[in-house]
Design a protein around this motif. Sequence first.
Motif, PDB file in Angstrom:
ATOM      1  N   THR A 258       0.842  -1.202   0.000  1.00  0.00           N
ATOM      2  CA  THR A 258       0.000   0.000   0.000  1.00  0.00           C
ATOM      3  C   THR A 258       0.875   1.249   0.000  1.00  0.00           C
ATOM      4  O   THR A 258       0.668   2.177  -0.801  1.00  0.00           O
ATOM      5  CB  THR A 258      -0.914   0.017   1.250  1.00  0.00           C
ATOM      6  N   ALA A 259       1.865   1.235   0.902  1.00  0.00           N
ATOM      7  CA  ALA A 259       2.741   2.391   1.037  1.00  0.00           C
ATOM      8  C   ALA A 259       3.470   2.703  -0.273  1.00  0.00           C
ATOM      9  O   ALA A 259       3.510   3.845  -0.732  1.00  0.00           O
ATOM     10  CB  ALA A 259       3.747   2.133   2.157  1.00  0.00           C
ATOM     11  N   GLY A 260       4.026   1.677  -0.883  1.00  0.00           N
ATOM     12  CA  GLY A 260       4.793   1.866  -2.103  1.00  0.00           C
ATOM     13  C   GLY A 260       3.961   2.495  -3.212  1.00  0.00           C
ATOM     14  O   GLY A 260       4.420   3.417  -3.914  1.00  0.00           O
ATOM     15  N   LEU A 261       2.736   2.038  -3.355  1.00  0.00           N
ATOM     16  CA  LEU A 261       1.902   2.538  -4.451  1.00  0.00           C
ATOM     17  C   LEU A 261       1.382   3.945  -4.141  1.00  0.00           C
ATOM     18  O   LEU A 261       1.245   4.777  -5.051  1.00  0.00           O
ATOM     19  CB  LEU A 261       0.743   1.566  -4.695  1.00  0.00           C
ATOM     20  N   LEU A 262       1.119   4.249  -2.859  1.00  0.00           N
ATOM     21  CA  LEU A 262       0.711   5.618  -2.501  1.00  0.00           C
ATOM     22  C   LEU A 262       1.827   6.603  -2.840  1.00  0.00           C
ATOM     23  O   LEU A 262       1.568   7.703  -3.343  1.00  0.00           O
ATOM     24  CB  LEU A 262       0.360   5.696  -1.006  1.00  0.00           C
ATOM     25  N   GLU A 263       3.078   6.195  -2.566  1.00  0.00           N
ATOM     26  CA  GLU A 263       4.206   7.059  -2.943  1.00  0.00           C
ATOM     27  C   GLU A 263       4.210   7.317  -4.445  1.00  0.00           C
ATOM     28  O   GLU A 263       4.411   8.446  -4.898  1.00  0.00           O
ATOM     29  CB  GLU A 263       5.532   6.403  -2.538  1.00  0.00           C
ATOM     30  N   GLU A 264       3.975   6.244  -5.215  1.00  0.00           N
ATOM     31  CA  GLU A 264       3.938   6.386  -6.665  1.00  0.00           C
ATOM     32  C   GLU A 264       2.850   7.380  -7.100  1.00  0.00           C
ATOM     33  O   GLU A 264       3.025   8.099  -8.083  1.00  0.00           O
ATOM     34  CB  GLU A 264       3.661   4.997  -7.275  1.00  0.00           C
ATOM     35  N   PHE A 265       1.727   7.400  -6.374  1.00  0.00           N
ATOM     36  CA  PHE A 265       0.651   8.343  -6.701  1.00  0.00           C
ATOM     37  C   PHE A 265       0.900   9.730  -6.106  1.00  0.00           C
ATOM     38  O   PHE A 265       0.076  10.630  -6.256  1.00  0.00           O
ATOM     39  CB  PHE A 265      -0.703   7.827  -6.176  1.00  0.00           C
ATOM     40  N   GLY A 266       2.014   9.875  -5.360  1.00  0.00           N
ATOM     41  CA  GLY A 266       2.300  11.177  -4.755  1.00  0.00           C
ATOM     42  C   GLY A 266       1.322  11.561  -3.665  1.00  0.00           C
ATOM     43  O   GLY A 266       1.052  12.744  -3.445  1.00  0.00           O
ATOM     44  N   ILE A 267       0.796  10.575  -2.959  1.00  0.00           N
ATOM     45  CA  ILE A 267      -0.166  10.841  -1.889  1.00  0.00           C
ATOM     46  C   ILE A 267       0.536  10.693  -0.548  1.00  0.00           C
ATOM     47  O   ILE A 267       1.021   9.606  -0.232  1.00  0.00           O
ATOM     48  CB  ILE A 267      -1.362   9.874  -1.980  1.00  0.00           C
ATOM     49  N   PRO A 268       0.606  11.780   0.256  1.00  0.00           N
ATOM     50  CA  PRO A 268       1.290  11.680   1.553  1.00  0.00           C
ATOM     51  C   PRO A 268       0.510  10.779   2.521  1.00  0.00           C
ATOM     52  O   PRO A 268      -0.713  10.849   2.585  1.00  0.00           O
ATOM     53  CB  PRO A 268       1.315  13.127   2.062  1.00  0.00           C
ATOM     54  N   PHE A 269       1.244   9.944   3.254  1.00  0.00           N
ATOM     55  CA  PHE A 269       0.577   9.007   4.167  1.00  0.00           C
ATOM     56  C   PHE A 269       1.418   8.805   5.415  1.00  0.00           C
ATOM     57  O   PHE A 269       2.612   9.132   5.439  1.00  0.00           O
ATOM     58  CB  PHE A 269       0.356   7.659   3.475  1.00  0.00           C
ATOM     59  N   GLU A 270       0.805   8.250   6.436  1.00  0.00           N
ATOM     60  CA  GLU A 270       1.525   7.784   7.624  1.00  0.00           C
ATOM     61  C   GLU A 270       1.178   6.329   7.871  1.00  0.00           C
ATOM     62  O   GLU A 270       0.115   5.861   7.463  1.00  0.00           O
ATOM     63  CB  GLU A 270       1.131   8.619   8.847  1.00  0.00           C
ATOM     64  N   MET A 271       2.058   5.639   8.537  1.00  0.00           N
ATOM     65  CA  MET A 271       1.868   4.218   8.746  1.00  0.00           C
ATOM     66  C   MET A 271       2.109   3.936  10.229  1.00  0.00           C
ATOM     67  O   MET A 271       3.113   4.393  10.774  1.00  0.00           O
ATOM     68  CB  MET A 271       2.889   3.468   7.887  1.00  0.00           C
TER      69      MET A 271
END
Lengths: 167, 167, 167, 167, 167, 167, 167, 167
Positions: E19-32
């Motif tokens: 999930t994290a890897g693909l969110l980075e690809e979409f340029g969406i900031p996230f926390e885990m």
Amino acid sequence: VKVLIVMGSESDLTVMQETAGLLEEFGIPFEMTIASAHRSPGRVSSVVAEAERKGVDVIVAGAGMSAHLAGVIASHAVVPVIGVPINASPLGGLDSLLSTVQMPPGVPVAAMAVGKAGAKNAAVLAAQIIGRKDPAVLRRLRAYKRKLARAVEEKARGLSTETKKTR
Amino acid sequence: VKVLIVMGSESDLTVMQETAGLLEEFGIPFEMTIASAHRSPGRVSSVVAEAERKGVDVIVAGAGMSAHLAGVIASHAVVPVIGVPINASPLGGLDSLLSTVQMPPGVPVAAMAVGKAGAKNAAVLAAQIIGRKDPAVLRRLRAYKRKLARAVEEKARGLSTETKKTR
Amino acid sequence: VKVLIVMGSESDLTVMQETAGLLEEFGIPFEMTIASAHRSPGRVSSVVAEAERKGVDVIVAGAGMSAHLAGVIASHAVVPVIGVPINASPLGGLDSLLSTVQMPPGVPVAAMAVGKAGAKNAAVLAAQIIGRKDPAVLRRLRAYKRKLARAVEEKARGLSTETKKTR
Amino acid sequence: VKVLIVMGSESDLTVMQETAGLLEEFGIPFEMTIASAHRSPGRVSSVVAEAERKGVDVIVAGAGMSAHLAGVIASHAVVPVIGVPINASPLGGLDSLLSTVQMPPGVPVAAMAVGKAGAKNAAVLAAQIIGRKDPAVLRRLRAYKRKLARAVEEKARGLSTETKKTR
Amino acid sequence: VKVLIVMGSESDLTVMQETAGLLEEFGIPFEMTIASAHRSPGRVSSVVAEAERKGVDVIVAGAGMSAHLAGVIASHAVVPVIGVPINASPLGGLDSLLSTVQMPPGVPVAAMAVGKAGAKNAAVLAAQIIGRKDPAVLRRLRAYKRKLARAVEEKARGLSTETKKTR
Amino acid sequence: VKVLIVMGSESDLTVMQETAGLLEEFGIPFEMTIASAHRSPGRVSSVVAEAERKGVDVIVAGAGMSAHLAGVIASHAVVPVIGVPINASPLGGLDSLLSTVQMPPGVPVAAMAVGKAGAKNAAVLAAQIIGRKDPAVLRRLRAYKRKLARAVEEKARGLSTETKKTR
Amino acid sequence: VKVLIVMGSESDLTVMQETAGLLEEFGIPFEMTIASAHRSPGRVSSVVAEAERKGVDVIVAGAGMSAHLAGVIASHAVVPVIGVPINASPLGGLDSLLSTVQMPPGVPVAAMAVGKAGAKNAAVLAAQIIGRKDPAVLRRLRAYKRKLARAVEEKARGLSTETKKTR
Amino acid sequence: VKVLIVMGSESDLTVMQETAGLLEEFGIPFEMTIASAHRSPGRVSSVVAEAERKGVDVIVAGAGMSAHLAGVIASHAVVPVIGVPINASPLGGLDSLLSTVQMPPGVPVAAMAVGKAGAKNAAVLAAQIIGRKDPAVLRRLRAYKRKLARAVEEKARGLSTETKKTR
């Protein structure tokens, strides 16, 4: 020959040898062959006919996937047929178990557990059936039952000793 | 006769009539009979032999529980065999589905959905197979496909009209 | 080209090569390609249209998980569609099996067993369908069926010899 | 129109009206139509294209058996797709659940519970998605959440009173 | 921060990194983060409260066995909650899938496929939700969709070339 | 009050009254309330806190679908929690059973059978737990156990008499 | 001795040591033995009788396949019986889970999750039961619960630090 | 008395009468009783001991849910034990089927199909076992087998006549 072991494919041999090994232990003469309900249907019916002619008392059938072998043998036979479902697909043996056990009314297959446990039990059930008329086999079955119980007790003692040592 | 419909028991008739009804709609001549893989194995092989002699193009087999019928027919036949699993036990048809579809390598059964949906689709698949050499059947299949799509569109229009009225 | 083999992903190749290998043995010309019902829906419909234009007789579709590929192809095609469920998730292939086989009325998929056994059987069923109009293929199918039966008999003899030696 | 509800067949209407009813309660405008992934694939893609042109925020798809509808819509759409598995076969909805939820990487479907509970939740999830940009919907969602909690408390009080009376 | 990824245990990290890897690809900031519905219920509710205060748009929850995490988060949240069932017991993920997807009416969880495929799709669905108000994310989603389709076509070409070479 | 019975919804009452009825028979004081893990999470934790303050010895939780109630209660409690899975979806209770029993390490739920049998057994297990410190309850349990055995013997006598009459 | 751990076979030891290890951590004296419901039924009833004579508070039983051990112990005992299903066949533990949990009304078994997670939880539940009369055990349980929560928080901090470093 | 039929509860009588009815047809003397593995374990072992003393050849056991009855009888007996799984819970009989069939090595139960079909087949298998030493029973079995086959042929003729009339 008292028991005929039939398997659907050569690859079922490692499982079905459990039946063979235990029948030897019970001193019950048997034959083992390969016949596929789907690839050699004629062979299945001739193998059954020959077995009944020879006076075989039980037929054990092991097969995987759509495990029709035991059911097809039961359609031809009047001797008891024991079915051993073999785990031979990604579905974990549920396919062969349901194909083996869910027989329609009139044509039973005595279904065992999936895999080696079931193959072993096929030998015990065959011995129980033969034991109804052969007192020697019945005696060996009683001895086997005592041996199983004793083995549990020995393991229990072993565990108890080991636990004491460890602490 | 182009298609033979076989069912394992009289109680499967209400399901298998779906196949018959749709084959009539496609103008494909068929025969329907009862033969049980387990209670009348001899009848199954003679029914298949006769069907192949008559030049039948497809055999459709419907059965419940340990549904071995389609598989046993496939073991005797070189024509395509379509299997319809029938829900005839408390297990919800999972038993007949797995018994029908999980055929071992070399002897395929074309498995359909459990129950009436599958029985209908057996007729469509039979028509598709016959359609490979019979242009009239192929035309009727194309018309049937258009009819299915149109029916969806009409239902959609009906829903839209009804929704507008309700509000 | 008589058969088109489509797979949903490159990773399905090791399974679907079983179909290709057996079609070659039957002397049936085929093509093999990749098209995903979910990632390239446009490609699926154009691949089907082109196959029907070329006069392909059967389409074989292999896919895992929510295996919609065969169903989506069947929605576009009037040729028979054979579905091979592939075990590609922790659920053991039950997901792809149910997605493939439980087609609604009107749009059949001929479902095979999960995995390599099913992929092999897809080739046999394709040959059976083509065999309805091509006597050469029918002859090869009959030969294949005899070969399967003979192979069982040879294995049975091998087992019998080996058993005698061992004792 | 903010939400498009698509169902595979007219018979799914009683289930999918749960989605419609709750969307009305949230004051979210929607349209409802029928389109079958298998019987009218062309209609599915045109319905999706039109919905995206109109700026729809969420598509809800309800279907039974091999429930490919939500997955096929997701293959065409970039808006979120919510799938409602419908129990329409003897397999108890396990077929439609696995067909809906086990989507391959890259093309998600937001799967809900089987049947009416899932259809209701599709409306709530749609409201949550729309609530990310529409503060009025977010307020109604918060009110709905409080109402759910209050309803539980009232039922609890009712149970307590009733229990006291009974004794 | 637009997305919060929560996992029930450290051992879920290898799955949830998809999930994290693909969110980075979409340029969406996230926390885990890690929070267990069963071992740290207080932490779950405070993590959710903080996420909603920060204006997070989506919460993704991954858990195995009786996977209550997504459901418990959904009980506290009004933002959309995506559940990723993780295969963490001998039951092959059926336990976590049913625990995640079968939510009662009023409190939805958007269930994904079991394991890494589902974890990837959680990122795509999160992007689709955020894309309803962020045109840049929507553009990246469209590009991702084209990339997926192109990748299939390239693999198809590769397969075709390779097949020609081999023969 | 020694036992608290919690159910997720009013519709679970007919099942959970089996627990209540048997607790009365054992003379164990109890309270019964409704609290939903998903719709009223705050109420669940306050209900548990109050129960522990009152010195309740066992909490029994009954819920259907994604049955998280028992697990969520167990996350808050140090008293034993007994979970009764309720069949409330087309999946036959497999969803609530797996959601209840497959608890991760550290937070047990004592799972009972699906439905009324399980609800009855929850009362017996609660009595067994309380019986560890309350000799009166232990005596009633022993009496109950003898009563069960006697009831079997009476039924057996009844069957035997009836069989004799019939023939 | 407060807890008796019984397992059906020596091969269950690696699983059941999880129960033993955690009971030691709680300072609860226990004994561990082997007794098979099927191979040594007499031993099972004498082991239970002895345990009840010694005043054991809980019996934990671990078994695979048709896991009858816990049920058979429960038929003899008035102390609470906790059942740990062990995955010992190709069916993935579904057989032992259903055999353990689906007890008929009157004779409960407190079923845990399949395998090591369930074995650990058997120790926690045993401690919760004993904790109803032993304040020291209750204190240790509360400490254990806090430790579980703290461990989650530490893991969460570790993840957060690691994520920062990586980027 | 040649066969003992045992059922776990009075409610199993309607199913187990199928066994009784068919045994009468075969002229095999039997007795029928109730004994619960869980509620009256002492009665089970005394019933088995008495049956073996009387020289019973087969014991048939029918039970639902965690169907331990056949397995517990098998643990005491050296005569063949036939298990009939009864559908007595929302899980559709999968619980009783797996509890009955998945016996561990050394202690077989001959499992039949779930419900009435299985109860009928228990009588046939019992007759087959007794037929190994009683030629009269064997003759009646052969006649029964022919009757089954003839019934199929008559139904087939009936269907054929009816079909002709209808058209």
